[in-house]
Each structure stands twice: as structure tokens, then as C-alpha cells.
Write a protein that holds these residues in place. Structure first.
Motif, PDB file in Angstrom:
ATOM      1  N   ARG A 164       1.775 -62.505  30.815  1.00 21.77           N
ATOM      2  CA  ARG A 164       2.419 -61.266  31.252  1.00 21.77           C
ATOM      3  C   ARG A 164       3.914 -61.240  30.963  1.00 21.77           C
ATOM      4  O   ARG A 164       4.510 -60.160  30.895  1.00 21.77           O
ATOM      5  N   ARG A 165       4.519 -62.406  30.830  1.00 17.15           N
ATOM      6  CA  ARG A 165       5.967 -62.462  30.615  1.00 17.15           C
ATOM      7  C   ARG A 165       6.311 -63.528  29.592  1.00 17.15           C
ATOM      8  O   ARG A 165       5.594 -64.513  29.430  1.00 17.15           O
ATOM      9  N   LEU A 166       7.431 -63.308  28.930  1.00 18.07           N
ATOM     10  CA  LEU A 166       8.005 -64.306  28.037  1.00 18.07           C
ATOM     11  C   LEU A 166       9.331 -64.766  28.637  1.00 18.07           C
ATOM     12  O   LEU A 166      10.167 -63.949  29.024  1.00 18.07           O
ATOM     13  N   ILE A 167       9.495 -66.085  28.734  1.00 22.88           N
ATOM     14  CA  ILE A 167      10.720 -66.667  29.288  1.00 22.88           C
ATOM     15  C   ILE A 167      11.529 -67.243  28.133  1.00 22.88           C
ATOM     16  O   ILE A 167      11.012 -67.991  27.304  1.00 22.88           O
ATOM     17  N   THR A 168      12.811 -66.908  28.079  1.00 25.11           N
ATOM     18  CA  THR A 168      13.701 -67.447  27.053  1.00 25.11           C
ATOM     19  C   THR A 168      14.851 -68.194  27.712  1.00 25.11           C
ATOM     20  O   THR A 168      15.348 -67.787  28.765  1.00 25.11           O
ATOM     21  N   GLY A 169      15.256 -69.299  27.099  1.00 26.51           N
ATOM     22  CA  GLY A 169      16.409 -70.074  27.564  1.00 26.51           C
ATOM     23  C   GLY A 169      17.543 -69.947  26.570  1.00 26.51           C
ATOM     24  O   GLY A 169      17.351 -70.186  25.373  1.00 26.51           O
ATOM     25  N   SER A 170      18.725 -69.593  27.034  1.00 20.59           N
ATOM     26  CA  SER A 170      19.828 -69.247  26.140  1.00 20.59           C
ATOM     27  C   SER A 170      20.908 -70.324  26.141  1.00 20.59           C
ATOM     28  O   SER A 170      20.894 -71.270  26.933  1.00 20.59           O
ATOM     29  N   GLU A 171      21.865 -70.133  25.252  1.00 24.63           N
ATOM     30  CA  GLU A 171      22.977 -71.066  25.089  1.00 24.63           C
ATOM     31  C   GLU A 171      23.926 -71.044  26.275  1.00 24.63           C
ATOM     32  O   GLU A 171      24.635 -72.024  26.532  1.00 24.63           O
ATOM     33  N   ASN A 172      23.977 -69.954  27.008  1.00 25.29           N
ATOM     34  CA  ASN A 172      24.870 -69.868  28.174  1.00 25.29           C
ATOM     35  C   ASN A 172      24.164 -70.202  29.482  1.00 25.29           C
ATOM     36  O   ASN A 172      24.651 -69.862  30.564  1.00 25.29           O
ATOM     37  N   GLY A 173      22.991 -70.850  29.415  1.00 28.50           N
ATOM     38  CA  GLY A 173      22.317 -71.347  30.612  1.00 28.50           C
ATOM     39  C   GLY A 173      21.552 -70.322  31.389  1.00 28.50           C
ATOM     40  O   GLY A 173      21.382 -70.475  32.613  1.00 28.50           O
ATOM     41  N   GLU A 174      21.033 -69.298  30.739  1.00 29.39           N
ATOM     42  CA  GLU A 174      20.326 -68.227  31.431  1.00 29.39           C
ATOM     43  C   GLU A 174      18.842 -68.199  31.065  1.00 29.39           C
ATOM     44  O   GLU A 174      18.453 -68.524  29.943  1.00 29.39           O
ATOM     45  N   PHE A 175      18.023 -67.793  32.053  1.00 31.14           N
ATOM     46  CA  PHE A 175      16.632 -67.440  31.825  1.00 31.14           C
ATOM     47  C   PHE A 175      16.550 -65.922  31.714  1.00 31.14           C
ATOM     48  O   PHE A 175      17.064 -65.204  32.572  1.00 31.14           O
ATOM     49  N   THR A 176      15.884 -65.435  30.689  1.00 33.07           N
ATOM     50  CA  THR A 176      15.622 -64.006  30.552  1.00 33.07           C
ATOM     51  C   THR A 176      14.123 -63.796  30.529  1.00 33.07           C
ATOM     52  O   THR A 176      13.409 -64.466  29.781  1.00 33.07           O
ATOM     53  N   LEU A 177      13.634 -62.867  31.345  1.00 33.29           N
ATOM     54  CA  LEU A 177      12.214 -62.554  31.419  1.00 33.29           C
ATOM     55  C   LEU A 177      11.960 -61.228  30.724  1.00 33.29           C
ATOM     56  O   LEU A 177      12.603 -60.214  31.050  1.00 33.29           O
ATOM     57  N   TRP A 178      11.033 -61.240  29.756  1.00 29.42           N
ATOM     58  CA  TRP A 178      10.647 -60.039  29.024  1.00 29.42           C
ATOM     59  C   TRP A 178       9.185 -59.729  29.315  1.00 29.42           C
ATOM     60  O   TRP A 178       8.356 -60.626  29.389  1.00 29.42           O
ATOM     61  N   ASN A 179       8.882 -58.451  29.467  1.00 30.93           N
ATOM     62  CA  ASN A 179       7.512 -58.034  29.726  1.00 30.93           C
ATOM     63  C   ASN A 179       6.644 -58.356  28.520  1.00 30.93           C
ATOM     64  O   ASN A 179       7.000 -58.059  27.383  1.00 30.93           O
ATOM     65  N   GLY A 180       5.478 -58.957  28.742  1.00 30.43           N
ATOM     66  CA  GLY A 180       4.626 -59.374  27.643  1.00 30.43           C
ATOM     67  C   GLY A 180       3.784 -58.270  27.051  1.00 30.43           C
ATOM     68  O   GLY A 180       3.156 -58.469  26.004  1.00 30.43           O
ATOM     69  N   LEU A 181       3.767 -57.081  27.665  1.00 29.75           N
ATOM     70  CA  LEU A 181       2.956 -55.978  27.170  1.00 29.75           C
ATOM     71  C   LEU A 181       3.808 -54.902  26.504  1.00 29.75           C
ATOM     72  O   LEU A 181       3.470 -54.405  25.427  1.00 29.75           O
ATOM     73  N   THR A 182       4.928 -54.544  27.142  1.00 31.71           N
ATOM     74  CA  THR A 182       5.804 -53.507  26.588  1.00 31.71           C
ATOM     75  C   THR A 182       7.116 -54.077  26.052  1.00 31.71           C
ATOM     76  O   THR A 182       7.930 -53.329  25.522  1.00 31.71           O
TER      77      THR A 182
END
Length: 464
Positions: A117-135
Motif C-alpha cells: 500500500r505504501r512505498l517508503i524512501t530514505g533520503s540524504e537528509n535523514g527523512e522517511f517519505t511515504l508515497w501511496n502505492g496505488l495513486t
């Protein structure tokens, strides 16, 4: 007094609604059109439900109907789990969506939630970003580490998430992205983490030359593996056994026994440059390794020898990911922003996306259903790629037709154990399918009739 208050209150609400309607009418047509636009989505539930309905009546892939290159056959396209016998149809070359954080920074790792349902990304500035897996829209942003996030891993039970950063810190998370525990795991950057089959332990590697085996519940290091002579770039736990594979900057790949902590095998001749990523196949019989020598190699654990080499990348190969349903299909990405799709039955790539990103691609992640792959890069972007629909024209010139079609022809000929090769080493004729355009529709149903005609011309042409 009460009736007067109710009448005034109702009249006020009516006026507000009337003002909103008038405001909408005053908007220009372009603004009203933007408000009505729907968001792109890749909905696989209908095809999955259809597959479940037919499962009782169908024996295997032989009972599936041949998908014709027309959009009307979209409902009949089976999910990726039913296409394991046809790896050529699993390549995700359609750029569905590109996501960029508001604060621009490189994306180092991507990971789908176990339910997709979600995609989790880890960034260079130490953040988690959650993206909807359907839209594919933005859902949440959290500051989780003080340094760049380098790796992510879910437990097999789908109950916990761990992450590692540039400062050697390993953190425990609930699936709701609530931090539970933080420990100083290494003295330097944590490059990779992987869980054991039972989820009782996990392994981590770092630039401090160490591979550590941790007790997950007690949060202590049980064993420290220190046989590498340089920073360890990748580590992976065997899907079923107590074996660990690690790749290092000292150009070696090592096999470890997690129970005794002993090095079982030192594969010093596998690569001639820094080993960037090692990943076990889901069947546990072999693993793939990538390196800065631009090669992707497969090593058979049963025979204890290398049995396949894949060439095609022009720069460093940064990552490799096996398909979740087809054990003979995998994807790789390189420092030049190119994504390759490979099948173990041939040396040529099934599909190539040239310039998928503007800079180095750091990580890939298959959706649990296998119909979408996500990629992240140093160009701040997270991209979602899916399979093409039946009859859809490939409008992107970055996708190479010749390599895709010659790969399919070679795969079919490999299955028939009869193939002819041209002077450049590519398959040009498979006698069983030499004059059949329908063969292309069956083995690669997601491309246009023009592509099928081009393949037919290539297969019927005499060998050079």
C-alpha cells in the motif's frame, strides 16, 4: 427567540453555499478542468480477482488465453504471479509517475510495505517519505535520522522495520513509522541490513570493515565477523539456512556460517573491482553480485562456482533485485541512470531503459505483486515503472526495441533448445516461431502490433 435563531442560522448557511457556487462559476475553464482531473493509478485488483476465479478451472499457463495487442484484452492480462513461465512479459518499462520531495535531496533507498500500500524512501537528509502505492501521491514525511538513511529492511513477519544511517545508528520502527529503539551499531556508515528467516536475528555491515550478527529482541551483537580487508558494502541472509553472503570494497565476496561465525568460502576471483551489492535468489540455490567492473554475476551455491555473467552496463552496477514471483528474472541499475531487465535463460537483456534517471540509481524495489518496480536516484527523484498495456505504443525512445525483442526470441529458442545466432551474437531465428507474429503476442503481449511486425521481420531475416 428560538425560531428566529434557527431561521437566521439556516439562512446564513444557504448564503455560504450560494457564495461557493458563484465562486466556482467565476473560475476560468482551465482551473475548473484542473479540479476535475483524476490521478493516475495502476489498479491490479480486477485482474487478480479474475485470476483467483479461474484458478480452479485452469491447470497452468497453458490454459491462459493468448493476449492480443489490443486494449480490449486488458482485462485478460494475468497478474505477475501467473507469468513466471514467461519472463519477457514481466519487464516494467512504462514510466507511470515521478515523485520529488519538497526539500530536494538524494534518495538512497526504497522499500515497499509488505502489503504494497505504501512505498517508503530514505533520503540524504535523514527523512522517511511515504508515497501511496496505488495513486503514488505524497502521504507523510518524517525526520527519522540525524544523517543520511542508507538502508531499510522489513521483517518477514511484517511487524518491524529497521534502518541504518551514515553515523552507524540502527533504529527499530513499527509499521506506522513510530520509533521504538535506537542503538549505536557501528562506528561508521551502515551500508546494509538483512533479517534471518526466523526474524530472531539480523545482520548488518558497515564501512568499519565489520559484519555484525544481532539478537533482534535483546539488541546486542552476538557475533562480529571481521575477515574483510576493507569496508563492507552489502550483506544478505539466506532465505532458509544460516548462511550469510557479504560483498566488500576489497573486491571479495564471502560466505559465512551465522552459527559459528566462520568464513566458509572466500570468493576473491569473482570480481575485479568493488562489490556493490549481493542478493540471494528466493530459491536459495544461487546469489547475484554486482560490481564496479560493470558485470552482474550469478554464483551457484550447490556447485560452488560461477555459472552466469551478464554484460551490458557501461558504468558501475549499483544494485540488483530479484522478481518476487519469477526466480529467473531480475533487474539491475547502474551509475549512468540505466535500468536493465534480465532473464537467466539468455545473456542479452530482456529490456533496457536508457537514462531512466539523470544520475546514479541507488536502489530498486519490486512491488509485492510484481507488477510495479520503484527506483530512486541521486537526481532527487523516485520513479514508478509498470508493465505496458496490450497494444500500447512505446513512446519513450529510451527503451531499446532491438535488445528487448532479441531477448524474447532468445528466450523462446532457449525453451525450444533450438536457436540460430547472427554475427553480433543476437538471436535472429527460432525455427519453431520463424514466421509467426502470434508467437510475439503470446510471449510479449504488452507491446504494439508494430513491434510484433518488427520482430517477425527480424526472426524471418537470414542470419548475417
Amino acid at each position: 427567540t428560538k425560531n428566529w435563531f434557527l431561521n437566521t442560522h439556516t439562512h446564513t448557511h444557504k448564503e455560504k453555499r450560494r457564495e461557493k457556487k458563484n465562486l466556482r462559476r467565476e473560475l476560468p475553464p482551465a482551473a475548473r478542468q484542473i479540479q476535475r482531473q483524476s490521478r493516475k493509478t495502476v489498479d491490479y485488483h480486477a485482474n487478480l480477482s479474475r485470476c483467483i476465479e479461474n484458478r480452479a478451472a485452469f491447470r497452468d499457463f497453458r490454459d491462459h488465453s493468448v493476449i492480443q495487442p489490443h486494449i480490449g484484452w486488458l482485462r485478460s492480462v494475468p497478474p505477475s504471479s501467473e507469468m513466471a513461465s514467461n519472463p519477457a512479459s514481466l519487464a516494467c518499462t512504462n514510466d507511470v509517475h515521478t515523485s520529488i520531495n519538497k526539500v530536494r535531496s538524494a534518495i538512497n533507498c526504497v522499500l515497499w510495505s509488505p502489503d504494497g500500500r505504501r512505498l517508503i524512501t530514505g533520503s540524504e537528509n535523514g527523512e522517511f517519505t511515504l508515497w501511496n502505492g496505488l495513486t503514488f501521491n505524497f502521504e507523510n514525511l518524517s525526520q527519522v535520522h540525524d544523517g543520511p538513511v542508507r538502508c531499510l529492511a522489513f521483517t518477514h513477519s511484517e511487524s518491524w522495520l529497521i534502518s541504518g544511517d551514515d553515523q552507524g545508528v540502527i533504529k527499530y520502527w513499527l509499521p506506522s513509522i513510530r520509533n521504538v529503539k535506537a542503538l549505536q551499531g557501528h562506528k561508521s556508515c551502515v551500508r546494509d541490513v538483512s533479517f534471518s528467516p526466523t526474524d530472531m536475528r539480523f545482520v548488518s555491515c558497515s564501512d568499519d570493515l565489520l559484519v555484525k550478527i544481532w539478537d533482534f529482541h535483546r539488541c546486542i551483537a552476538e557475533r562480529v565477523l571481521d575477515k574483510h580487508g576493507h569496508g563492507v558494502r552489502s550483506v544478505d541472509w539466506h532465505p532458509t539456512n544460516s548462511l550469510i553472503v557479504s560483498g566488500s570494497q576489497d573486491q571479495t565476496v564471502k560466505l559465512w556460517d551465522s552459527k559459528s561465525g566462520q568464513c566458509i568460502a572466500n570468493l576473491a576471483e569473482l570480481h575485479k573491482n568493488i562489490v556493490t551489492r549481493v542478493r540471494w535468489n528466493p530459491n536459495g540455490n544461487w546469489f547475484a553480485s554486482t560490481s564496479r567492473d560493470q558485470l552482474v554475476k550469478l554464483f551457484d551455491l550447490r556447485a560452488m562456482k560461477e555459472f552466469a555473467v551478464f554484460r551490458g552496463h557501461q558504468r558501475e552496477v549499483t544494485t540488483v533485485k530479484w522478481h518476487p514471483w519469477c526466480e529467473s528474472f531480475f533487474a539491475t541499475a547502474g551509475a549512468d541512470g540505466t535500468i536493465f531487465y534480465w532473464s537467466m535463460s539468455q545473456q542479452e537483456p530482456v529490456a533496457v531503459i536508457l537514462g531512466a534517471h539523470e544520475k546514479s540509481v541507488w536502489d530498486l524495489a519490486w512491488h509485492p505483486a510484481g507488477h510495479i518496480i520503484a527506483s530512486c536516484s541521486n537526481d532527487w527523484k523516485t520513479k514508478f515503472w509498470c508493465r505496458n498495456r496490450p497494444g500500447e505504443q512505446l513512446k519513450d525512445d529510451r527503451i531499446t526495441y532491438r535488445q528487448m525483442m532479441s531477448g524474447i526470441a532468445a528466450a523462446d529458442a532457449y525453451m525450444a533448445e533450438d536457436v540460430e545466432y547472427g554475427g553480433d551474437g543476437t538471436a535472429v531465428a527460432a525455427p519453431a516461431f520463424s514466421s509467426s507474429v502470434e508467437a510475439f503476442a503470446q510471449n510479449a503481449p504488452y507491446y504494439s502490433s508494430a513491434a510484433a511486425a518488427a520482430l517477425a521481420n527480424q526472426m524471418t531475416a537470414p542470419a548475417q
